[in-house]
Scaffold this motif. Structure first.
Motif, PDB file in Angstrom:
ATOM      1  N   ARG A 172      -6.404  -7.041  26.924  1.00  0.00           N
ATOM      2  CA  ARG A 172      -5.476  -8.028  27.481  1.00  0.00           C
ATOM      3  C   ARG A 172      -6.078  -8.860  28.606  1.00  0.00           C
ATOM      4  O   ARG A 172      -5.435  -9.773  29.128  1.00  0.00           O
ATOM      5  CB  ARG A 172      -4.212  -7.336  28.014  1.00  0.00           C
ATOM      6  N   ILE A 173      -7.293  -8.556  28.991  1.00  0.00           N
ATOM      7  CA  ILE A 173      -7.896  -9.247  30.135  1.00  0.00           C
ATOM      8  C   ILE A 173      -7.971 -10.765  29.943  1.00  0.00           C
ATOM      9  O   ILE A 173      -7.608 -11.514  30.857  1.00  0.00           O
ATOM     10  CB  ILE A 173      -9.274  -8.640  30.476  1.00  0.00           C
ATOM     11  N   PRO A 174      -8.408 -11.273  28.784  1.00  0.00           N
ATOM     12  CA  PRO A 174      -8.425 -12.738  28.622  1.00  0.00           C
ATOM     13  C   PRO A 174      -7.050 -13.375  28.824  1.00  0.00           C
ATOM     14  O   PRO A 174      -6.937 -14.419  29.475  1.00  0.00           O
ATOM     15  CB  PRO A 174      -8.920 -12.931  27.185  1.00  0.00           C
ATOM     16  N   GLU A 175      -6.014 -12.720  28.290  1.00  0.00           N
ATOM     17  CA  GLU A 175      -4.654 -13.242  28.458  1.00  0.00           C
ATOM     18  C   GLU A 175      -4.224 -13.197  29.920  1.00  0.00           C
ATOM     19  O   GLU A 175      -3.614 -14.140  30.440  1.00  0.00           O
ATOM     20  CB  GLU A 175      -3.689 -12.406  27.610  1.00  0.00           C
ATOM     21  N   LEU A 176      -4.547 -12.099  30.604  1.00  0.00           N
ATOM     22  CA  LEU A 176      -4.159 -11.958  32.008  1.00  0.00           C
ATOM     23  C   LEU A 176      -4.872 -12.984  32.889  1.00  0.00           C
ATOM     24  O   LEU A 176      -4.285 -13.515  33.833  1.00  0.00           O
ATOM     25  CB  LEU A 176      -4.459 -10.537  32.499  1.00  0.00           C
ATOM     26  N   LYS A 177      -6.133 -13.257  32.579  1.00  0.00           N
ATOM     27  CA  LYS A 177      -6.861 -14.282  33.334  1.00  0.00           C
ATOM     28  C   LYS A 177      -6.168 -15.635  33.188  1.00  0.00           C
ATOM     29  O   LYS A 177      -5.981 -16.366  34.166  1.00  0.00           O
ATOM     30  CB  LYS A 177      -8.302 -14.382  32.839  1.00  0.00           C
ATOM     31  N   ARG A 178      -5.789 -15.956  31.952  1.00  0.00           N
ATOM     32  CA  ARG A 178      -5.110 -17.238  31.708  1.00  0.00           C
ATOM     33  C   ARG A 178      -3.790 -17.300  32.473  1.00  0.00           C
ATOM     34  O   ARG A 178      -3.465 -18.323  33.092  1.00  0.00           O
ATOM     35  CB  ARG A 178      -4.873 -17.414  30.209  1.00  0.00           C
ATOM     36  N   LYS A 179      -3.037 -16.193  32.443  1.00  0.00           N
ATOM     37  CA  LYS A 179      -1.744 -16.176  33.138  1.00  0.00           C
ATOM     38  C   LYS A 179      -1.925 -16.309  34.648  1.00  0.00           C
ATOM     39  O   LYS A 179      -1.120 -16.972  35.320  1.00  0.00           O
ATOM     40  CB  LYS A 179      -0.982 -14.892  32.796  1.00  0.00           C
ATOM     41  N   GLN A 180      -2.963 -15.658  35.189  1.00  0.00           N
ATOM     42  CA  GLN A 180      -3.233 -15.761  36.627  1.00  0.00           C
ATOM     43  C   GLN A 180      -3.538 -17.207  37.009  1.00  0.00           C
ATOM     44  O   GLN A 180      -3.043 -17.724  38.011  1.00  0.00           O
ATOM     45  CB  GLN A 180      -4.423 -14.874  37.005  1.00  0.00           C
ATOM     46  N   ILE A 181      -4.360 -17.863  36.203  1.00  0.00           N
ATOM     47  CA  ILE A 181      -4.723 -19.257  36.488  1.00  0.00           C
ATOM     48  C   ILE A 181      -3.487 -20.148  36.410  1.00  0.00           C
ATOM     49  O   ILE A 181      -3.263 -21.014  37.269  1.00  0.00           O
ATOM     50  CB  ILE A 181      -5.823 -19.737  35.513  1.00  0.00           C
ATOM     51  N   ASP A 182      -2.655 -19.918  35.385  1.00  0.00           N
ATOM     52  CA  ASP A 182      -1.416 -20.705  35.238  1.00  0.00           C
ATOM     53  C   ASP A 182      -0.476 -20.471  36.419  1.00  0.00           C
ATOM     54  O   ASP A 182       0.185 -21.403  36.900  1.00  0.00           O
ATOM     55  CB  ASP A 182      -0.699 -20.338  33.933  1.00  0.00           C
ATOM     56  N   PHE A 183      -0.419 -19.212  36.886  1.00  0.00           N
ATOM     57  CA  PHE A 183       0.472 -18.882  37.996  1.00  0.00           C
ATOM     58  C   PHE A 183       0.041 -19.592  39.276  1.00  0.00           C
ATOM     59  O   PHE A 183       0.864 -20.188  39.983  1.00  0.00           O
ATOM     60  CB  PHE A 183       0.480 -17.362  38.212  1.00  0.00           C
ATOM     61  N   VAL A 184      -1.262 -19.541  39.575  1.00  0.00           N
ATOM     62  CA  VAL A 184      -1.773 -20.223  40.776  1.00  0.00           C
ATOM     63  C   VAL A 184      -1.564 -21.736  40.645  1.00  0.00           C
ATOM     64  O   VAL A 184      -1.206 -22.420  41.621  1.00  0.00           O
ATOM     65  CB  VAL A 184      -3.256 -19.883  41.012  1.00  0.00           C
ATOM     66  N   ALA A 185      -1.736 -22.254  39.432  1.00  0.00           N
ATOM     67  CA  ALA A 185      -1.500 -23.683  39.209  1.00  0.00           C
ATOM     68  C   ALA A 185      -0.045 -24.052  39.506  1.00  0.00           C
ATOM     69  O   ALA A 185       0.231 -25.103  40.091  1.00  0.00           O
ATOM     70  CB  ALA A 185      -1.855 -24.053  37.771  1.00  0.00           C
ATOM     71  N   SER A 186       0.906 -23.194  39.135  1.00  0.00           N
ATOM     72  CA  SER A 186       2.316 -23.443  39.447  1.00  0.00           C
ATOM     73  C   SER A 186       2.553 -23.448  40.948  1.00  0.00           C
ATOM     74  O   SER A 186       3.275 -24.297  41.481  1.00  0.00           O
ATOM     75  CB  SER A 186       3.200 -22.371  38.793  1.00  0.00           C
ATOM     76  N   LEU A 187       1.936 -22.477  41.643  1.00  0.00           N
ATOM     77  CA  LEU A 187       2.078 -22.403  43.105  1.00  0.00           C
ATOM     78  C   LEU A 187       1.631 -23.697  43.781  1.00  0.00           C
ATOM     79  O   LEU A 187       2.216 -24.112  44.791  1.00  0.00           O
ATOM     80  CB  LEU A 187       1.237 -21.259  43.660  1.00  0.00           C
ATOM     81  N   LEU A 188       0.598 -24.311  43.230  1.00  0.00           N
ATOM     82  CA  LEU A 188      -0.016 -25.465  43.891  1.00  0.00           C
ATOM     83  C   LEU A 188       0.494 -26.802  43.371  1.00  0.00           C
ATOM     84  O   LEU A 188       0.248 -27.832  43.998  1.00  0.00           O
ATOM     85  CB  LEU A 188      -1.536 -25.404  43.729  1.00  0.00           C
TER      86      LEU A 188
END
Length: 374
Positions: free
Chosen positions: A57-73
């Motif tokens: 699941r690491i590739p999916e989690l990396k993508r979700k983390q990037i999307d989450f930080v993008a939402s924050l900013l």
């Protein structure tokens, strides 16, 4: 003060910093994948994280983390963004991730982001802003994590779950109505999108829902089959399968029974304790303000998930104005006050209404007997 207002005050968030946050997102974007790669490498160096992070699941989690930080900013700091952050904290609670690990993850991510300033000193103001919003997200997640923990040990823990189940039910009924309008065809895209959104709202509860008979994965599969059906026959079969996967489990779902029973018991205990026993023990007179405050507190604390509005009126409302009306007689003032309750659009509404009506009737009789005895 609202949660958002408090967060803004504590972290001194600037209402006008959105352009700079978006600029910070652009500045850090080229380094995002590198940071995520290093982040998960460092996490998996610790044994305690391996149970929560399956390698596949690491590739999916990396993508979700990037999307989450993008939402924050890139999004305004409002109710919508707060809810998005809170949902992650709630999900972490339901997978039983220790909040210390959650804090460590934020600390590690902040450390890796700040390290970019050694390569590119000009990025430092942007990196500080990113870390500031990561701290905000960590605080919100922690708040919602422990709120879920408190709810699990209270009789009201199902409130958010119950309302989310009802959003799913409403979204499905709208989809079904649109299919019927099309002569048994597919739902329109907007209705289907709302239905999938309501499924996403329930993700944190998928385990408990599956045990109760509502399998979100099965529902999603049938909905996807319906949307991609190539013939009326396929569409009909998928629609029938979708209905079976939703309606029967919803009708049988223990959530309604659990909430109604626990709310009723909690209300009876509170009513007996506050309206009757304490007042008798203290030999206190019960006036209108005292009774109205107690009834409102009891009903909103125990049935807040189902009650849209509760008010006390001096004049009897019309038949269609409220779902439940009870007249309360105050002997000292020789006055009749009308308790009026309007319910939310919840599943199995008729049973919820009967339960609240019975409680309100019991309150009315308790009050009458107390007045008579006093």
């Amino acid at each position: 003060m609202s949660k958002i207002a408090l967060i803004k005050e504590i972290y001194q968030l600037d209402e006008n910093d959105l352009p700079m946050r978006k600029e910070a997102l652009e500045k850090i974007a080229p380094y995002a994948q590198e940071i995520m790669d290093r982040f998960y490498e460092r996490l998996l160096e610790k044994e305690e994280f391996k149970d929560f992070i399956p390698e596949e699941r690491i590739p999916e989690l990396k993508r979700k983390q990037i999307d989450f930080v993008a939402s924050l900013l890139s999004e305004p700091f409002d109710d919508r963004l707060y809810a998005k952050i809170a949902k992650v904290g709630i999900a972490h609670y339901h997978i039983r991730l220790d909040p210390l690990y959650m804090s460590y993850g934020y600390h590690l991510l902040s450390e890796l982001i700040l390290a970019l300033s050694k390569k590119e000193p000009s990025l430092l103001p942007y990196l500080k802003l990113i870390i500031k919003y990561l701290k905000v997200a960590e605080a919100i997640m922690g708040e919602e994590y422990f709120a879920q923990k408190s709810l699990e040990h209270s009789p009201y823990r199902g409130n958010d779950l119950f309302l989310a189940v009802n959003r799913l039910h409403r979204a499905y009924m709208v989809c079904r109505a649109s299919m019927q309008e099309e002569g048994g065809g597919k739902p329109d895209e907007a209705h289907a999108d709302r239905f999938f959104e309501s499924l996403d709202d329930l993700k944190p509860y998928r385990g408990v829902l599956k045990e109760a008979g509502l399998d979100l994965a099965v529902i999603r599969r049938h909905c996807t089959e319906l949307l991609h059906a190539d013939s009326p026959q396929e569409s009909g079969r998928a629609a029938e399968a979708l209905e079976r996967s939703i309606i029967r489990p919803l009708n049988d779902l223990g959530v309604t029974a659990y909430l109604s029973l626990s709310s009723s018991l909690a209300a009876v205990r509170a009513m007996t304790d506050i309206v009757y026993r304490r007042s008798v023990m203290k030999n206190a007179q019960i006036d209108r303000a005292h009774v109205e405050n107690n009834i409102e507190t009891i009903l909103t604390d125990t049935y807040g998930w189902a009650i849209d509005r509760l008010e006390f009126l001096d004049e009897e409302p019309g038949e269609e104005a409220c779902d439940i009306v009870k007249h309360l007689y105050f002997d000292r003032e020789s006055a009749i006050v009308y308790l009026c309750i309007i319910l939310k659009d919840v599943s199995n509404r008729i049973y919820i209404q009967e339960g609240i009506d019975l409680l309100a009737e019991t309150m009315k009789l308790t009050l009458f007997l107390r007045m008579k005895a006093g």
